[in-house]
Scaffold this motif. Structure first.
Motif, PDB file in Angstrom:
ATOM      1  N   ARG A 127      58.742 -52.924  -6.797  1.00 35.97           N
ATOM      2  CA  ARG A 127      57.993 -51.916  -7.565  1.00 35.97           C
ATOM      3  C   ARG A 127      56.363 -52.124  -7.938  1.00 35.97           C
ATOM      4  O   ARG A 127      55.736 -51.145  -7.935  1.00 35.97           O
ATOM      5  CB  ARG A 127      58.772 -51.531  -8.695  1.00 35.97           C
ATOM      6  N   LEU A 137      69.049 -45.657 -12.042  1.00 38.44           N
ATOM      7  CA  LEU A 137      68.770 -44.114 -12.382  1.00 38.44           C
ATOM      8  C   LEU A 137      70.129 -43.255 -12.192  1.00 38.44           C
ATOM      9  O   LEU A 137      70.299 -42.240 -12.922  1.00 38.44           O
ATOM     10  CB  LEU A 137      67.793 -43.556 -11.185  1.00 38.44           C
ATOM     11  N   LEU A 158      55.742 -39.238  -9.583  1.00 37.94           N
ATOM     12  CA  LEU A 158      57.103 -38.360  -9.727  1.00 37.94           C
ATOM     13  C   LEU A 158      56.644 -36.765  -9.847  1.00 37.94           C
ATOM     14  O   LEU A 158      55.502 -36.376 -10.138  1.00 37.94           O
ATOM     15  CB  LEU A 158      57.780 -39.030 -10.608  1.00 37.94           C
ATOM     16  N   PHE A 210      69.011 -51.340 -25.821  1.00 36.81           N
ATOM     17  CA  PHE A 210      68.036 -51.047 -25.151  1.00 36.81           C
ATOM     18  C   PHE A 210      67.700 -51.818 -23.863  1.00 36.81           C
ATOM     19  O   PHE A 210      67.115 -51.510 -22.726  1.00 36.81           O
ATOM     20  CB  PHE A 210      66.798 -51.090 -25.984  1.00 36.81           C
ATOM     21  N   PHE A 223      55.362 -37.343 -15.994  1.00 42.73           N
ATOM     22  CA  PHE A 223      55.666 -37.759 -17.500  1.00 42.73           C
ATOM     23  C   PHE A 223      54.541 -38.590 -18.066  1.00 42.73           C
ATOM     24  O   PHE A 223      53.889 -39.444 -17.694  1.00 42.73           O
ATOM     25  CB  PHE A 223      56.911 -38.809 -17.540  1.00 42.73           C
ATOM     26  N   PHE A 235      71.178 -42.763 -15.507  1.00 46.96           N
ATOM     27  CA  PHE A 235      70.761 -41.951 -16.277  1.00 46.96           C
ATOM     28  C   PHE A 235      70.621 -40.283 -15.696  1.00 46.96           C
ATOM     29  O   PHE A 235      70.729 -39.530 -16.539  1.00 46.96           O
ATOM     30  CB  PHE A 235      69.036 -42.006 -16.401  1.00 46.96           C
ATOM     31  N   MET A 237      70.748 -41.531 -27.086  1.00 48.08           N
ATOM     32  CA  MET A 237      69.841 -41.755 -28.502  1.00 48.08           C
ATOM     33  C   MET A 237      71.018 -41.882 -29.344  1.00 48.08           C
ATOM     34  O   MET A 237      70.834 -42.533 -30.338  1.00 48.08           O
ATOM     35  CB  MET A 237      69.263 -40.328 -28.848  1.00 48.08           C
ATOM     36  N   ALA A 268      62.646 -44.796 -28.409  1.00 49.93           N
ATOM     37  CA  ALA A 268      63.660 -44.747 -27.294  1.00 49.93           C
ATOM     38  C   ALA A 268      63.918 -43.410 -26.670  1.00 49.93           C
ATOM     39  O   ALA A 268      64.154 -43.436 -25.537  1.00 49.93           O
ATOM     40  CB  ALA A 268      64.990 -45.038 -28.243  1.00 49.93           C
ATOM     41  N   GLN A 269      63.712 -42.422 -27.436  1.00 52.48           N
ATOM     42  CA  GLN A 269      63.695 -41.240 -26.735  1.00 52.48           C
ATOM     43  C   GLN A 269      62.871 -40.966 -25.374  1.00 52.48           C
ATOM     44  O   GLN A 269      63.010 -40.812 -24.325  1.00 52.48           O
ATOM     45  CB  GLN A 269      63.599 -40.148 -27.577  1.00 52.48           C
ATOM     46  N   GLU A 270      61.719 -41.615 -25.788  1.00 46.99           N
ATOM     47  CA  GLU A 270      60.429 -41.433 -24.811  1.00 46.99           C
ATOM     48  C   GLU A 270      60.886 -42.455 -23.638  1.00 46.99           C
ATOM     49  O   GLU A 270      60.923 -42.017 -22.401  1.00 46.99           O
ATOM     50  CB  GLU A 270      59.184 -41.967 -25.217  1.00 46.99           C
ATOM     51  N   ASN A 271      61.473 -43.444 -23.862  1.00 50.47           N
ATOM     52  CA  ASN A 271      61.798 -44.625 -22.757  1.00 50.47           C
ATOM     53  C   ASN A 271      63.038 -43.906 -21.793  1.00 50.47           C
ATOM     54  O   ASN A 271      62.856 -43.800 -20.707  1.00 50.47           O
ATOM     55  CB  ASN A 271      62.102 -45.824 -23.340  1.00 50.47           C
ATOM     56  N   PHE A 272      63.956 -43.303 -22.472  1.00 55.40           N
ATOM     57  CA  PHE A 272      64.875 -42.657 -21.880  1.00 55.40           C
ATOM     58  C   PHE A 272      64.421 -41.526 -20.749  1.00 55.40           C
ATOM     59  O   PHE A 272      65.065 -41.319 -19.737  1.00 55.40           O
ATOM     60  CB  PHE A 272      66.362 -42.615 -22.461  1.00 55.40           C
ATOM     61  N   SER A 273      63.836 -40.693 -21.375  1.00 56.14           N
ATOM     62  CA  SER A 273      63.332 -39.666 -20.705  1.00 56.14           C
ATOM     63  C   SER A 273      62.136 -40.046 -19.637  1.00 56.14           C
ATOM     64  O   SER A 273      62.425 -39.151 -18.583  1.00 56.14           O
ATOM     65  CB  SER A 273      62.548 -38.496 -21.715  1.00 56.14           C
ATOM     66  N   GLY A 274      61.540 -40.911 -19.877  1.00 57.07           N
ATOM     67  CA  GLY A 274      60.561 -41.305 -18.867  1.00 57.07           C
ATOM     68  C   GLY A 274      60.835 -42.526 -17.985  1.00 57.07           C
ATOM     69  O   GLY A 274      60.137 -43.254 -17.512  1.00 57.07           O
ATOM     70  N   ILE A 275      62.180 -42.826 -18.035  1.00 60.69           N
ATOM     71  CA  ILE A 275      62.942 -43.932 -17.240  1.00 60.69           C
ATOM     72  C   ILE A 275      62.346 -44.144 -15.745  1.00 60.69           C
ATOM     73  O   ILE A 275      61.958 -45.229 -15.300  1.00 60.69           O
ATOM     74  CB  ILE A 275      64.422 -44.199 -17.505  1.00 60.69           C
ATOM     75  N   ARG A 276      61.906 -43.004 -15.300  1.00 61.28           N
ATOM     76  CA  ARG A 276      61.913 -42.906 -13.757  1.00 61.28           C
ATOM     77  C   ARG A 276      60.448 -43.704 -13.565  1.00 61.28           C
ATOM     78  O   ARG A 276      60.098 -44.565 -12.983  1.00 61.28           O
ATOM     79  CB  ARG A 276      61.773 -41.501 -13.033  1.00 61.28           C
ATOM     80  N   VAL A 277      59.591 -43.157 -14.663  1.00 60.89           N
ATOM     81  CA  VAL A 277      58.044 -43.945 -14.451  1.00 60.89           C
ATOM     82  C   VAL A 277      58.263 -45.184 -15.000  1.00 60.89           C
ATOM     83  O   VAL A 277      57.620 -46.247 -14.247  1.00 60.89           O
ATOM     84  CB  VAL A 277      57.293 -42.965 -15.722  1.00 60.89           C
ATOM     85  N   VAL A 278      59.002 -45.584 -16.194  1.00 61.65           N
ATOM     86  CA  VAL A 278      59.045 -47.245 -16.491  1.00 61.65           C
ATOM     87  C   VAL A 278      59.602 -47.869 -15.130  1.00 61.65           C
ATOM     88  O   VAL A 278      59.020 -48.858 -15.033  1.00 61.65           O
ATOM     89  CB  VAL A 278      60.081 -47.039 -17.516  1.00 61.65           C
ATOM     90  N   LYS A 279      60.577 -47.633 -14.362  1.00 67.18           N
ATOM     91  CA  LYS A 279      61.142 -48.252 -13.610  1.00 67.18           C
ATOM     92  C   LYS A 279      59.923 -48.247 -11.999  1.00 67.18           C
ATOM     93  O   LYS A 279      59.976 -49.338 -11.575  1.00 67.18           O
ATOM     94  CB  LYS A 279      62.493 -47.494 -12.850  1.00 67.18           C
ATOM     95  N   VAL A 306      69.743 -37.664 -22.207  1.00 70.91           N
ATOM     96  CA  VAL A 306      69.077 -38.491 -23.075  1.00 70.91           C
ATOM     97  C   VAL A 306      69.574 -38.477 -24.332  1.00 70.91           C
ATOM     98  O   VAL A 306      69.864 -39.449 -25.101  1.00 70.91           O
ATOM     99  CB  VAL A 306      67.466 -38.242 -22.973  1.00 70.91           C
ATOM    100  N   PHE A 328      65.602 -47.039  -6.385  1.00 71.29           N
ATOM    101  CA  PHE A 328      66.204 -46.494  -7.373  1.00 71.29           C
ATOM    102  C   PHE A 328      67.764 -46.350  -7.267  1.00 71.29           C
ATOM    103  O   PHE A 328      68.567 -45.964  -8.227  1.00 71.29           O
ATOM    104  CB  PHE A 328      65.672 -45.232  -7.718  1.00 71.29           C
TER     105      PHE A 328
END
Lengths: 602, 614
Positions: free
Chosen positions: A436, A131, A443, A123, A447, A134, A143, B212-223, A139, A412
């Motif tokens: 940042r 990015l 975005l 993690f 989200f 990703f 996972m 984990a899923q949420e973090n990966f999907s929302g990685i743009r926001v996290v970053k 995803v 990014f």
């Protein structure tokens, strides 16, 4: 896509790979004391297991059907002797019980602790990746790494490697005791081992293949049902019930046929093992019986052989399973390590510079060149300066490089040539985290995290007070709808914001940007056509407020936004072709004029 | 006592499960009985093996012939071979039959799924429904295969072994009878506690995955908000709770097998003590003692599996209940006594009379009435949530109105056979669902026999034809989840082509131009006008440009018709429609400021993809 990944994840190779094992050792190392303890328990358990039949053998030879010295004992004494043997047996058994439990528990806990470290490391590493990574990895795949793959490694620690070691210890122990008791009979009994191992290994290959084929078929059933349910309305409105059933029936039947094959192997495997063990027993009856008749071995030793044969074949039965566990774990580790070895494409410099406080927010692009893939330039020699506090809109056709351009300001992605400066400092020299904190981004896909509304606005930033959240929400017109939700700001939204409309999600994203109060703001506001007119107005109004008093860069699809910015830059195929104010650009009758005509007029 | 009741309960559950599956079982009755025969035979023969060993031992202790040991060895091997064949037969037959029944139930489930109305699926989670067709099916299969197999196997083994033991020595048998059932009891009680504990572990595992899923999907926001460290911290809290619960589970779980070993060991020790004394006293022979010991070892697995079987039955019947819930769910929207098999749709005249729709205590639609004469067109506009989609979904009978009636060509909609109704309607949803098959197959979804030309024509009308050159295999490109991902606009245009290709009498577009750029929209509408001649059309749209030429326009607000008329009539009413028109006109006004604009196209192809990300 799912099916393809599934197959990739199904690839199995070696059951032992020294390179991987050496690397896994690093994760075990912090727990070496536990491991040592578990090993100790394991060996002791094996010894107690071996002792049981030996006690029985001794009891037979000394008391039950005594030979030699025992014959002199009275019946009474012999019975007492048997009782003592049984008591000793129970004692050893209890010891074995305790040791077995401690061994299992110690190993399992160690497995859990290692898995914790591993999940946490994966993690953490993923957080550091840029990015670009990703973009490449869906995803679902990530996972699988953090859940299934880590889990199959756990299997390796708990049931695979440790049990295998236990089995091998027991097998070797049995063989040694047999050899000690009677060399000839032991060697004759071992005759069945080579053909047995051969058969087991053949079975194991066939079973593994058929199980894999079965899993792939089941995944297909899964995918088909999921698809049909998602598209049920279309299916019904197009009267496709019957045809689609025929397709499904074939897939379902395919699964049945393949399962039948693996069933046959399973059904055959156990009887085959039984026959081998019976062959060994037959040998013991024949050869051992003759020896016992001639007094070459004692009854106790002979009975010991019968008992050991039963124990000998049990672990062999599970050998195939264990082998597969090892293989799966190796494949999983390899996939996990591949992710951990992925270097972050964007890295902080070892000697960072810091932005001078207060940050003004002047953004400068100096001859910037950027490509996602080598040679395919997305931005070509782009230069401009946005003075602190001013707003700029980027306009251009899809693929002109607008989104890429603003992703670069948050770093990014790294650019290939040129410089991006904030208040005169190259962004490559500023730690990403600091950068940042000053550059906010709204975005395109707003989200929403599972959690309450307040969390979605402040995220993990505890310095943002409740009061600031309310203010931010009110400022961007989000407060009215939030307050109407049951629970207001503590209303819990599900994953991905189910239950909120696209427009509402966008307003929450705006509130988030305001709450963080960055000096510079990037807004990607591409067409969201399914927003109703009322919300559309609220968003438009909020956008204007967002841009006030800070350097803002916006990709706008709304005419009103474009008319409100200080400056418009037109990008075309990665280059700046025009810039200026709205009216001025329209009068130029160039690219902007045509773009405008297409994009904004009806 | 409590345990006893639980056993009786489980037996009841088991019997009712079998009763429910009786038709499936009856179909395979012959082969199942054969399997049962094999199970009994293999168990009885299994008892003979220790007996042969006993005879061999006693032969030696009675100083028998050396040649006889060889004969005993041969008999043992022969018996083992025959037992093996029976074991193979028993296992294979029962398991294969359970697979066959699983196959049949799954087929029936599928057939039933496709009959159910949309609202059934909307009220349930996709993952849950898929699980019923897969996980629940395997639980039922386990119930029928290993479950019944083990139950029978265990019963026969236990019964026969105890009888044989009793004939050798009743007292020794009673000792075993007291000790061994402890295994089933301990296993059963540990197992049910483990079950509860494991559920807690699984729940937490769900949390870890979700996080984990949420973090990966929302990685743009996290970053973008520099939340990486905080996210890791929050992940680790979830992660360590998972470890904590796992360890709690393991504390008990790792006790299970050592306990089983222990109990079977106690039986062996008691046999050694009491049986040893019996041999000394000459009540039994040494061979019989070994035989007894072997029986105890052989009974270990059946005893444990009693506990396991109980579990299989519990899980199997829980799964069966979940399957039954689906299979016994009667679709509300289906052909029934009201249906008139003769009713046909010949012209496509629609009449909606005083229709209301309530959903979750909300009035979604209230007293809606309108007419669309055959061959005419109707547009519906209104804010999100006004009830537009619901209204057109009533025409396809995807939903049923709470009040009022709908007539098509004079037939009340519920009297028209569903197949006939669906054949007459070409429906394009807002988010076109496309199947994982080729583009051509998707367009020909309404009629797989469609010619290539018809497919191309439909794609021309929906203006997707100009994008096809970019697809790797043209019309035969696989799209959807396992193929090329289409942009929102391309999906909508595929959906339009699919509906058009069906050649329907009534065409419904449910906001299906929203992701298409204005130029393409204009072109589609131009071609549609030709196509819609002699067809009834209903179009929901947000853009005035898409609706202004329709014969009639309805404005919906909060489930009620607030305005109705042609474009010009509505403009003069100065209501909602007028305001919408004004707002959209803003753009046009600005372009007029800039003078008279030539209508040239700028890189139109890129624009058709405007809904995709860069």
């Amino acid at each position: 896509m799912a099916a393809v990944f599934f197959q990739e994840d199904e690839m199995l190779g070696k059951a032992y790979d020294s390179r991987i094992v050496r690397r896994l050792w690093k994760y075990i190392k912090p727990y070496w004391r536990r491991l040592l303890l578990a090993m100790l328990f394991l060996f002791s358990t094996s010894v107690t297991d071996l002792l049981g039949p030996v006690i029985v053998a001794i009891a037979i030879d000394s008391y039950i059907t005594p030979t030699g010295a025992g014959t002199a004992l009275s019946l009474q004494a012999r019975e007492t002797g048997v009782f003592h043997s049984a008591a000793l047996y129970i004692g050893i058994l209890s010891l074995g019980f305790t040791l077995r439990y401690l061994q299992g528990y110690t190993t399992a806990v160690m497995g859990q602790l290692i898995m914790f470290d591993m999940r946490s490391e994966i993690f953490a590493h993923l957080q550091s990746l840029s990015l670009a990574f990703f973009d490449r990895n869906p995803v679902g795949r990530l996972m699988t790494r953090i859940t299934n793959d880590v889990d199959s490694l756990n299997q390796l620690f708990t049931s695979g490697a440790v049990e295998l070691l236990g089995d091998v210890t027991t097998l070797v122990g049995i063989m040694i005791v047999m050899l000690i008791y009677n060399l000839k009979l032991a060697l004759i009994t071992f005759i069945v081992i080579p053909p047995l191992l051969f058969v087991v290994s053949r079975f194991q290959g066939a079973m593994r293949d058929s199980f894999r084929a079965q899993r792939i078929r089941l995944a297909r059933i899964n995918a088909t049902i999921a698809e049909i349910i998602s598209g049920i309305q279309v299916l019904q409105l197009f009267n496709r019930e019957k045809q689609s059933f025929e397709v499904f029936r074939n897939i379902n039947n395919d699964f049945r046929v393949v399962s039948r094959r693996s069933l046959f192997y399973i059904a055959l495997f156990f009887p085959v093992i039984t026959i081998f063990s019976s062959a060994a027993t037959a040998l013991v009856i024949w050869v051992g019986g003759g020896d016992a008749l001639h007094g070459i071995i004692t009854f106790g030793a002979w009975v010991l052989f019968f008992q050991y044969i039963d124990r000998f074949f049990l672990p062999i039965r599970d050998l195939a399973d264990k082998y597969t566990t090892l293989q799966t774990a190796m494949a999983s580790s390899e996939r996990i390590f591949r992710i951990l070895d992925e270097p972050p494409a964007v890295q902080d410099t070892p000697e960072p510079l810091h932005l001078a406080e207060p940050v003004r927010g002047e953004i400068t692009f100096k001859n910037v060149w950027f490509a996602y893939n080598e040679g395919e330039w997305i931005l070509k020699d782009v230069s401009f300066t946005i003075p602190a506090g001013k707003s700029v809109a980027f306009v251009g056709a899809t693929g002109a490089g607008k989104t890429s351009l603003i992703s670069l300001i948050s770093r990014f992605y790294d650019i290939q040539k040129g410089e991006i400066l904030i208040d005169g400092v190259n962004i490559k020299d500023i730690p990403q985290r600091e950068l940042r904190q000053h550059v906010g981004a709204v975005l395109q896909d707003p989200f929403i995290f599972a959690g309450d509304i307040a969390f979605n606005i402040r995220l993990h930033e505890s310095r943002i007070t409740d009061e600031q959240i309310y203010q931010a929400a009110a400022y961007v017109n989000a407060a009215p709808f939030i307050e109407q939700l049951p629970g207001g700001y503590s209303h819990v939204v599900n994953e991905r914001g189910a239950g909120l409309s696209v427009g509402q999600k966008q307003l929450i994203a705006f509130a988030r940007a305001i709450a963080f109060n960055p000096e510079m703001l990037l807004v990607m506001d591409e067409a969201t056509s399914n927003v109703d007119t009322e919300t559309e107005y609220l968003i438009q109004d909020a956008l204007e407020k967002l841009m006030k008093g800070r350097t803002s860069i916006i990709i706008a699809h709304r005419l009103s936004t474009i008319r409100n910015v200080d400056h418009i830059i037109v990008l075309h195929k990665g280059q700046i072709v025009e810039q200026g104010a709205h009216e001025q650009l329209l009068n130029q009758r160039g690219v902007y004029y045509r773009l405008y005509e297409l994009q904004y007029s009806h | 006592m409590h345990c006893m009741q639980a056993q009786i309960f489980i037996f009841g559950v088991f019997m009712s499960g079998l009763y429910y599956l009786r038709d499936y079982l009856r179909r395979h009755a012959g082969i199942i009985l054969l399997g049962f025969g094999f199970i009994i035979a293999s168990n009885l023969l299994g008892l003979v093996l220790p007996y042969i060993i006993a005879l061999a031992i006693d032969n030696v202790s009675n100083h028998g012939l050396s040649s006889q040991t060889f004969i005993f060895a041969l008999i043992l091997l022969g018996t083992a071979l025959v037992t093996g064949v029976f074991q193979l037969g028993a296992r294979f037959i029962i398991s294969a039959t359970s697979r066959d029944i699983e196959f049949e139930i799954r087929n029936n489930l599928y057939k039933h799924f496709v009959k159910l109305e949309l609202s059934f699926f909307q009220q349930r989670k996709l993952g849950d429904l898929v699980a019923r067709a897969t996980n629940d099916m395997s639980a039922i299969r386990m119930f029928l295969g290993p479950g019944i197999n083990n139950l029978l196997n265990t019963s026969v083994a236990i019964l026969a072994t105890f009888i044989v033991m009793a004939t050798i020595n009743l007292r020794l048998m009673l000792y075993v009878l007291v000790i061994l059932p402890l295994m089933s009891i301990v296993f059963g009680s540990l197992n049910s506690r483990l079950h509860k504990s494991y559920r807690k572990v699984q729940d937490q595992f769900g949390e870890v995955s979700a996080k984990a899923q949420e973090n990966f999907s929302g990685i743009r926001v996290v970053k973008a908000y520099a939340q990486e460290r905080e996210e890791l911290r929050s992940f680790n809290i979830t992660n360590s709770e998972y470890v904590k619960r796992s360890i709690q589970f393991l504390r008990l779980d790792t006790l299970l097998w050592p306990a089983m070993y222990m109990i079977s060991g106690i039986a062996a020790a008691v046999l050694l003590w009491q049986g040893g004394a019996d041999v000394i006293q000459g009540r039994i022979s040494l061979g019989q003692l070994v035989q007894f010991n072997t029986y105890v070892a052989q009974l270990t697995w059946p005893m444990i599996s009693l506990g396991w079987v109980t579990n299989l039955f519990q899980q199997g019947s829980a799964s069966l209940a979940r399957i039954r819930e689906v299979l016994e769910y009667q679709p509300e929207i289906a052909d029934n006594a009201l249906t008139n098999p003769e009713a046909q749709i010949t012209a496509g005249a629609i009449s909606v009379q005083h229709v209301s729709m309530r959903y979750d205590n909300n009035d979604v639609l209230q007293d809606i009435s309108f007419e669309v004469p055959a061959g005419h067109s109707l547009a519906i506009v209104g804010a999100t949530g006004a009830g537009k989609s619901t209204l057109v979904n009533l025409l396809t009978r995807t939903f049923e109105p709470t009040e009022g009636a709908i007539y098509i060509d004079g037939n009340e909609i519920r009297t028209i056979p569903l197949e006939e109704l669906h054949k007459a309607i070409g429906y394009v949803p807002q988010e076109s669902f496309l199947f994982s098959m080729t583009l051509a197959e998707n367009v020909a979804y309404g009629n797989p026999e469609m010619s290539r030309e018809e497919i191309t024509n439909a794609l021309d009308i929906s203006q997707l034809s100009k994008d096809i050159a970019d697809f790797p295999h043209g019309l035969d490109t696989i799209i959807g989840e396992r193929g090329v991902t289409l942009s929102g606009g391309q999906k909508q245009r595929s959906g339009i082509a699919r509906a058009v290709a069906k050649n329907p009498m009534i065409l419904i577009l449910d906001d299906s131009l929203s992701s298409v750029d204005t130029n393409t929209e204009a072109e589609i509408l131009r071609r549609m006008r030709v196509f819609m001649k002699n067809r009834t059309a209903i179009i929901i749209a947000h853009r005035i440009s898409a609706v202004k030429e329709m014969d009639n326009i309805i404005v919906l607000a909060d489930g009620k018709i607030t305005e109705q008329g042609t474009h010009n009539e509505l403009i003069s009413k100065k209501g909602f429609y007028h305001a919408l028109y004004r707002r959209q006109l803003l753009g046009e006004e600005l372009s007029l400021d800039a003078g008279n604009l030539p209508n040239e196209s700028f890189d139109a192809k890129t624009y058709s993809n405007s809904a995709t990300n860069e």
